[in-house]
Motif scaffolding. Structure first.
Motif, mmCIF file in Angstrom:
data_model
loop_
_atom_site.group_PDB
_atom_site.id
_atom_site.type_symbol
_atom_site.label_atom_id
_atom_site.label_comp_id
_atom_site.label_asym_id
_atom_site.label_seq_id
_atom_site.Cartn_x
_atom_site.Cartn_y
_atom_site.Cartn_z
ATOM 1 N N LEU A 169 0.842 -1.202 0.000
ATOM 2 C CA LEU A 169 0.000 0.000 0.000
ATOM 3 C C LEU A 169 0.877 1.251 0.000
ATOM 4 C CD1 LEU A 169 -2.714 1.444 0.224
ATOM 5 C CD2 LEU A 169 -2.593 1.171 2.685
ATOM 6 N N ALA A 170 1.883 1.258 0.878
ATOM 7 C CA ALA A 170 2.798 2.400 0.943
ATOM 8 C C ALA A 170 3.512 2.590 -0.388
ATOM 9 C CB ALA A 170 3.815 2.191 2.061
ATOM 10 N N PHE A 171 3.853 1.486 -1.014
ATOM 11 C CA PHE A 171 4.558 1.503 -2.299
ATOM 12 C C PHE A 171 3.678 2.114 -3.388
ATOM 13 C CE2 PHE A 171 6.561 -1.210 -5.795
ATOM 14 C CZ PHE A 171 7.609 -0.342 -5.948
ATOM 15 N N GLY A 172 2.416 1.672 -3.431
ATOM 16 C CA GLY A 172 1.481 2.214 -4.417
ATOM 17 C C GLY A 172 1.318 3.719 -4.251
ATOM 18 N N LEU A 173 1.275 4.153 -2.989
ATOM 19 C CA LEU A 173 1.092 5.576 -2.725
ATOM 20 C C LEU A 173 2.363 6.370 -3.020
ATOM 21 C CD1 LEU A 173 -0.936 5.329 0.584
ATOM 22 C CD2 LEU A 173 -1.775 6.032 -1.639
ATOM 23 N N ALA A 174 3.503 5.688 -3.073
ATOM 24 C CA ALA A 174 4.747 6.373 -3.433
ATOM 25 C C ALA A 174 4.870 6.498 -4.941
ATOM 26 C CB ALA A 174 5.950 5.613 -2.884
ATOM 27 N N MET A 175 4.090 5.706 -5.658
ATOM 28 C CA MET A 175 4.246 5.621 -7.096
ATOM 29 C C MET A 175 3.206 6.457 -7.837
ATOM 30 S SD MET A 175 5.203 2.081 -8.895
ATOM 31 C CE MET A 175 3.682 1.224 -8.633
ATOM 32 N N PHE A 176 1.902 6.286 -7.488
ATOM 33 C CA PHE A 176 0.862 6.854 -8.330
ATOM 34 C C PHE A 176 0.534 8.326 -8.073
ATOM 35 C CE2 PHE A 176 0.288 2.256 -8.571
ATOM 36 C CZ PHE A 176 0.535 2.127 -9.918
ATOM 37 N N THR A 223 -1.884 33.254 -8.387
ATOM 38 C CA THR A 223 -0.446 33.277 -8.097
ATOM 39 C C THR A 223 0.106 31.863 -8.223
ATOM 40 O OG1 THR A 223 -0.729 32.838 -5.762
ATOM 41 C CG2 THR A 223 -0.764 35.150 -6.452
ATOM 42 N N ALA A 224 1.457 31.767 -8.345
ATOM 43 C CA ALA A 224 2.103 30.458 -8.462
ATOM 44 C C ALA A 224 1.767 29.586 -7.253
ATOM 45 C CB ALA A 224 3.609 30.638 -8.583
ATOM 46 N N PHE A 225 1.719 30.230 -6.098
ATOM 47 C CA PHE A 225 1.456 29.502 -4.871
ATOM 48 C C PHE A 225 0.063 28.884 -4.897
ATOM 49 C CE2 PHE A 225 0.143 29.253 -0.417
ATOM 50 C CZ PHE A 225 1.207 28.555 0.109
ATOM 51 N N GLU A 226 -0.922 29.690 -5.297
ATOM 52 C CA GLU A 226 -2.305 29.193 -5.339
ATOM 53 C C GLU A 226 -2.459 28.090 -6.379
ATOM 54 O OE1 GLU A 226 -4.746 33.243 -4.150
ATOM 55 O OE2 GLU A 226 -4.039 32.939 -6.198
ATOM 56 N N TYR A 227 -1.808 28.315 -7.508
ATOM 57 C CA TYR A 227 -1.878 27.334 -8.604
ATOM 58 C C TYR A 227 -1.351 25.979 -8.149
ATOM 59 C CZ TYR A 227 -0.319 25.162 -12.992
ATOM 60 O OH TYR A 227 -0.077 24.285 -14.019
ATOM 61 N N LEU A 228 -0.161 26.007 -7.525
ATOM 62 C CA LEU A 228 0.445 24.763 -7.071
ATOM 63 C C LEU A 228 -0.371 24.121 -5.963
ATOM 64 C CD1 LEU A 228 4.220 25.680 -7.040
ATOM 65 C CD2 LEU A 228 3.104 23.989 -8.481
ATOM 66 N N LEU A 229 -0.845 24.956 -5.048
ATOM 67 C CA LEU A 229 -1.602 24.413 -3.923
ATOM 68 C C LEU A 229 -2.867 23.731 -4.427
ATOM 69 C CD1 LEU A 229 -1.235 24.297 -0.898
ATOM 70 C CD2 LEU A 229 -2.797 26.231 -0.686
ATOM 71 N N GLY A 230 -3.502 24.331 -5.441
ATOM 72 C CA GLY A 230 -4.697 23.719 -6.014
ATOM 73 C C GLY A 230 -4.398 22.334 -6.568
ATOM 74 N N LYS A 231 -3.289 22.218 -7.296
ATOM 75 C CA LYS A 231 -2.894 20.915 -7.855
ATOM 76 C C LYS A 231 -2.622 19.929 -6.723
ATOM 77 C CE LYS A 231 -2.078 22.113 -12.306
ATOM 78 N NZ LYS A 231 -2.654 21.586 -13.485
ATOM 79 N N VAL A 232 -1.855 20.383 -5.732
ATOM 80 C CA VAL A 232 -1.482 19.494 -4.634
ATOM 81 C C VAL A 232 -2.730 18.987 -3.914
ATOM 82 C CG1 VAL A 232 -0.382 19.402 -2.372
ATOM 83 C CG2 VAL A 232 0.830 20.412 -4.287
ATOM 84 N N ILE A 233 -3.665 19.900 -3.628
ATOM 85 C CA ILE A 233 -4.875 19.479 -2.907
ATOM 86 C C ILE A 233 -5.657 18.467 -3.749
ATOM 87 C CG2 ILE A 233 -7.116 20.260 -2.044
ATOM 88 C CD1 ILE A 233 -5.744 22.832 -1.167
ATOM 89 N N ALA A 234 -5.798 18.755 -5.046
ATOM 90 C CA ALA A 234 -6.579 17.852 -5.899
ATOM 91 C C ALA A 234 -5.993 16.446 -5.874
ATOM 92 C CB ALA A 234 -6.593 18.380 -7.330
ATOM 93 N N TYR A 235 -4.667 16.349 -6.052
ATOM 94 C CA TYR A 235 -4.088 15.009 -6.130
ATOM 95 C C TYR A 235 -3.904 14.367 -4.771
ATOM 96 C CZ TYR A 235 -4.077 15.517 -11.009
ATOM 97 O OH TYR A 235 -4.528 15.675 -12.288
ATOM 98 N N THR A 236 -3.844 15.172 -3.714
ATOM 99 C CA THR A 236 -3.857 14.572 -2.382
ATOM 100 C C THR A 236 -5.215 13.921 -2.135
ATOM 101 O OG1 THR A 236 -2.419 16.350 -1.688
ATOM 102 C CG2 THR A 236 -3.308 14.973 0.035
ATOM 103 N N LEU A 237 -6.282 14.573 -2.637
ATOM 104 C CA LEU A 237 -7.620 13.973 -2.495
ATOM 105 C C LEU A 237 -7.676 12.627 -3.221
ATOM 106 C CD1 LEU A 237 -10.019 17.026 -2.841
ATOM 107 C CD2 LEU A 237 -9.506 15.690 -0.783
ATOM 108 N N VAL A 238 -7.103 12.592 -4.428
ATOM 109 C CA VAL A 238 -7.062 11.327 -5.172
ATOM 110 C C VAL A 238 -6.270 10.287 -4.371
ATOM 111 C CG1 VAL A 238 -6.284 10.204 -7.295
ATOM 112 C CG2 VAL A 238 -7.252 12.496 -7.382
ATOM 113 N N ALA A 239 -5.160 10.730 -3.799
ATOM 114 C CA ALA A 239 -4.334 9.816 -3.010
ATOM 115 C C ALA A 239 -5.096 9.282 -1.804
ATOM 116 C CB ALA A 239 -3.062 10.530 -2.563
ATOM 117 N N TRP A 240 -5.905 10.169 -1.189
ATOM 118 C CA TRP A 240 -6.720 9.694 -0.052
ATOM 119 C C TRP A 240 -7.700 8.623 -0.511
ATOM 120 C CZ3 TRP A 240 -6.349 9.677 5.007
ATOM 121 C CH2 TRP A 240 -5.545 10.637 5.635
ATOM 122 N N ALA A 241 -8.275 8.825 -1.697
ATOM 123 C CA ALA A 241 -9.193 7.810 -2.228
ATOM 124 C C ALA A 241 -8.455 6.483 -2.412
ATOM 125 C CB ALA A 241 -9.789 8.281 -3.555
#
Lengths: 426, 368
Positions: free
Chosen positions: B177-184, B211-229
């Motif tokens: 599980l940890a491995f999958g989360l390190a990869m995808f 701003t660059a910060f908001e843009y990146l944070l938006g991406k990070v949050i979106a894919y963290t949500l996917v990672a939580w799923a």
């Protein structure tokens, strides 16, 4: 240099199919000019073999041992030093009580704990069995099994040392083999040896003692006497590398042609679709043949992997492995339209290819329903072949089932993907 | 804040429409978990062993019984005219056991006897385990045939803590599980950013008010949500299908998971921001996510076995910390005192990755 080669080969090319030859040269130049591809062919195999050989290491040294010595006697210190004499256990700390020791193990500060009870020396003096507790952190089952095995062997050899020193101290009857002395030298405690006249009723079928002698295993490790895990890992990794490299490079070069749209131009030429495919694949095959030598050379230079069998057979089997990789890459190329998609497909195929191959973990440890599935994995067969040739010095007479399997897999994959690709080209 | 949320929504919608990537994000981790956690095991049972019993007496048969009753070895007789080494070379057995002639006679005379074990050392780890077992079994046999008055001076009582059955699934299941989360998650995040770079839609971002910060944070949050799923699906497999359970306090696991998922996603954003080419970004994510996590995290063999200069690098691999925490949660239950440093390390690594991504993006924005 290549041009010279072309010039010298030109009489040959007239004899051979000229169209195929010029296509081949075109592909060869294209690959040669693709810096990234050339780097991709050289750096990852070298790096991977070295990294895998170094990092995946199951041999255990310096396991952290915690000690609770309630006895505090020369005898207990002898036991602790017997543990730390070898390379396996290193004393990390001493603890006041078994509870403290247990907590340290729970905090993952120790791999194992040894608790010597208060009456250890007294029991030893009375020649009673002194029990010591060994706590092993079994979170990692493999480490635990090996650590437990080491501990048992350490104590067994200490026991042997004690047993050898005791009869001399007690009663010197070692020479009378039929009636060896009991360790206490107490004559009233008659030895109950099977052949002893005191004990005629003893029979072998019941679980009773017959002898004072010991049985010891003489353990001979064949093929890899130093138990170097790098020999196991690298010999398995070579096949995985060849298949992965083959699939990445061939899918990339086929898909690129599709992506850029130059496939149409190729189709406009009088060349047949099978010629196009062969010309595409042949240079890749030749370049990957260099990888075979590279991977073997690195394994040999860095880890001292021996070559005990036929080098020719090794290269032959490795070429089959490369063909399997190319077949896989072509198959991926038929399913995808862009390089990015082709690479993403790799995420579906590569982990099972790597982990269901026996390259890093033994296949026998997999569940029985899974084991037959691994037979379609070319990496599995090549791992057996390369270990057979390099470590065991086996030849065709032993390895023919794997060679055959590899050849069949290569044939099926290449022909299916060529057929698919031709359909798409047409 | 509104801009960040819009960015998250856009990202998730885009992912939902890309079927190949969606399968990669949600189906593949679960399939890998099901397949690999069962397949990754180092404990070989029923190891095939060929036997040449040159004695053929009740005593030698009793020794063989002791060996086969240990359940580690599966014995089969080998005719004495065949060479045991040939059988080992053919991979038909992992070891050969040869009982010498006059085994029983010598024992009855009180002479010490050696039985020969030839072990195939190709697979060093299995050979090591076999060596230990052969020694332990032979010791047990000696204890059986010796009179009760002779006892060993010292007897170890070995207790295997936390995993008494020494099951590999409890160790490798959470590991996969940890491995999958390190990869995808890093792969998806890297793709999302490099795609914008490749298709030049990033230019629209530069000229917008985000701003660059908001843009990146938006991406990070979106894919963290996917990672939580992915994490939830993975935990479902571990709990329901494999029947594992947590040992002790779940809060360290939850807190560390939060930081781990952020950290790996930030790693992906860093790659995606630096490489505006999808194919190259995939390769970088593969190298950073797949290879380093597989080799340097302690997934297969403990980190302490890695030789020194390389071992230091493992401190920079996020999965290394998460492995310790998730294995502690499932097996040891040591809780906070055992793993307090892991969330801190992950937090620092994640912050570093995000900072790298941000500094790349920030410069670009000034240029545009």
């Amino acid at each position: 240099m290549i041009n010279d080669l072309v010039r010298t080969m030109s009489p040959l090319s007239r004899i051979l199919n000229l169209r195929l030859w010029s296509l081949f040269i075109k592909e060869f130049h294209q690959i040669r000019r693709n810096r990234r591809l050339v780097i991709l062919l050289i750096i990852p195999p070298t790096l991977n073999i070295i990294l895998f050989g170094l990092a995946l290491n199951p041999t255990f040294e310096n396991l952290r041992l915690g000690v609770v010595d309630d006895s505090r006697t020369p005898e207990s210190r002898e036991l602790v030093s017997a543990f730390t004499e070898g390379l396996v256990f290193k004393t990390k700390a001493y603890y006041a009580s078994t509870e403290d020791l247990g907590q340290a193990i729970s905090r993952a500060e120790l791999d194992a704990g040894l608790a010597v009870p208060r009456d250890f020396a007294e029991k030893r003096a009375r020649h009673e069995t002194a029990e010591v507790q060994l706590l092993v952190d079994a979170v990692n089952a493999n480490t635990a099994t090996i650590a437990g095995g080491y501990a048992a062997r350490i104590i067994a050899s200490l026991n042997q040392k004690i047993a050898l020193s005791q009869p001399r101290a007690g009663q010197p009857t070692e020479s009378t083999a039929l009636q060896p002395s009991p360790p206490m030298g107490d004559t009233s405690n008659a030895p109950s040896s099977f052949l002893s006249p005191n004990n005629p009723s003893v029979s072998l079928t019941t679980n009773v003692s017959v002898t004072h002698a010991t049985v010891t295993p003489r353990l001979t490790i064949l093929y890899n006497p130093g138990l170097k895990s790098a020999w196991f890992i690298t010999t398995g990794m070579i096949g995985l590398l060849l298949v992965l490299q083959g699939s990445v490079v061939s899918s990339a070069s086929l898909v690129r042609e599709k992506e850029i749209g130059t496939v149409e131009q190729l189709l406009m030429t009088p060349a047949e679709s099978s010629e196009i495919i062969i010309a595409k694949v042949a240079p890749i095959f030749l370049l990957l043949a260099i990888d075979i030598g590279l991977a073997l050379g690195v394994a040999r230079l860095v880890f001292g992997v021996p070559v005990r069998g036929s080098l020719l057979l090794f290269f032959l089997a490795a070429s089959l492995c490369v063909l399997c990789g190319i077949g896989l890459g072509m198959m991926i190329a038929t399913f995808t339209r862009t390089q990015q998609q082709a690479q993403l497909m790799g995420f579906f195929t590569n982990p099972p290819l790597a982990l269901l191959s026996g390259a890093t973990t033994p296949i026998e440890a997999m569940p029985t329903w899974l084991q037959p599935i691994t037979s379609v994995n070319p990496v599995k067969h090549f791992a057996i072949i390369s270990r057979g040739i390099l470590l065991k010095g086996s030849g065709v007479d032993v390895l023919y089932p794997q060679l055959l399997a590899l050849a069949v897999i290569a044939l099926v994959m290449v022909s299916v993907s060529v057929w698919q690709f031709r359909k798409q080209l047409g | 804040m509104k801009r960040i949320l819009a960015q998250v929504r856009k990202e998730l919608t885009q992912l939902w429409r890309d079927r190949l990537t969606l399968a990669l994000a949600l189906v593949l981790p679960v399939v890998l978990l099901l397949l690999l956690s069962k397949a990754t095991s180092l404990s070989v049972k029923d190891i095939p062993v060929v036997v040449q019993d040159l004695d053929k007496t009740p005593m030698s048969r009793r020794y063989l019984e002791t060996v086969s009753s240990s359940l580690s070895f599966k014995l089969s007789a080998l005719p004495t005219n065949l060479s045991p080494e040939r059988v080992l070379a053919q991979n038909q057995a992992r070891a050969a056991l040869i009982i010498p002639p006059q085994f029983e006679r010598d024992l009855r005379r009180g002479q010490n006897v050696e039985v020969q074990w030839l072990i195939d050392g190709t697979d060093a780890n299995t050979a090591n385990v076999m060596r230990g077992k052969a020694a332990a079994i032979t010791q047990a046999f000696t204890a059986q045939i010796q009179p009760a008055t002779i006892h060993p001076a010292i007897k170890p009582l070995i207790r295997y803590w936390f995993n008494p059955g020494r099951e590999d699934l409890k160790y490798f299941g959470p590991g996969v599980l940890a491995f999958g989360l390190a990869m995808f998650p890093p792969l998806l995040a890297a793709l999302a950013l490099s795609r914008e770079g490749e298709l030049k839609t990033i230019l629209q971002v530069y000229v917008s008010s985000i701003t660059a910060f908001e843009y990146l944070l938006g991406k990070v949050i979106a894919y963290t949500l996917v990672a939580w799923a992915e994490w939830i699906a993975g935990m479902f497999v571990l709990f329901v299908i494999f029947g594992l359970s947590l040992a002790g306090d779940p809060t360290p696991l939850l807190v560390t998971t939060f930081f781990y998922l952020l950290c790996t996603t930030c790693f992906g954003t860093m790659i995606g921001a630096a490489i505006p080419n999808q194919a190259a970004a995939i390769q970088a994510a593969q190298l950073g996510g797949f290879l380093t996590s597989f080799l340097l995290s302690g997934y297969l063999f403990p980190v302490t076995n890695i030789p020194q200069p390389l071992r230091f690098l493992s401190n920079l691999v996020p999965m290394r910390y998460y492995l310790e925490v998730i294995r502690d949660a499932f097996l040891r239950g040591g809780g906070w005192p055992a793993i307090w440093y892991a969330p801190i390390a992950l937090c620092l690594l994640g912050a570093f990755f995000f900072w790298r991504a941000w500094s790349v993006m920030k410069d670009m924005q000034v240029k545009a």
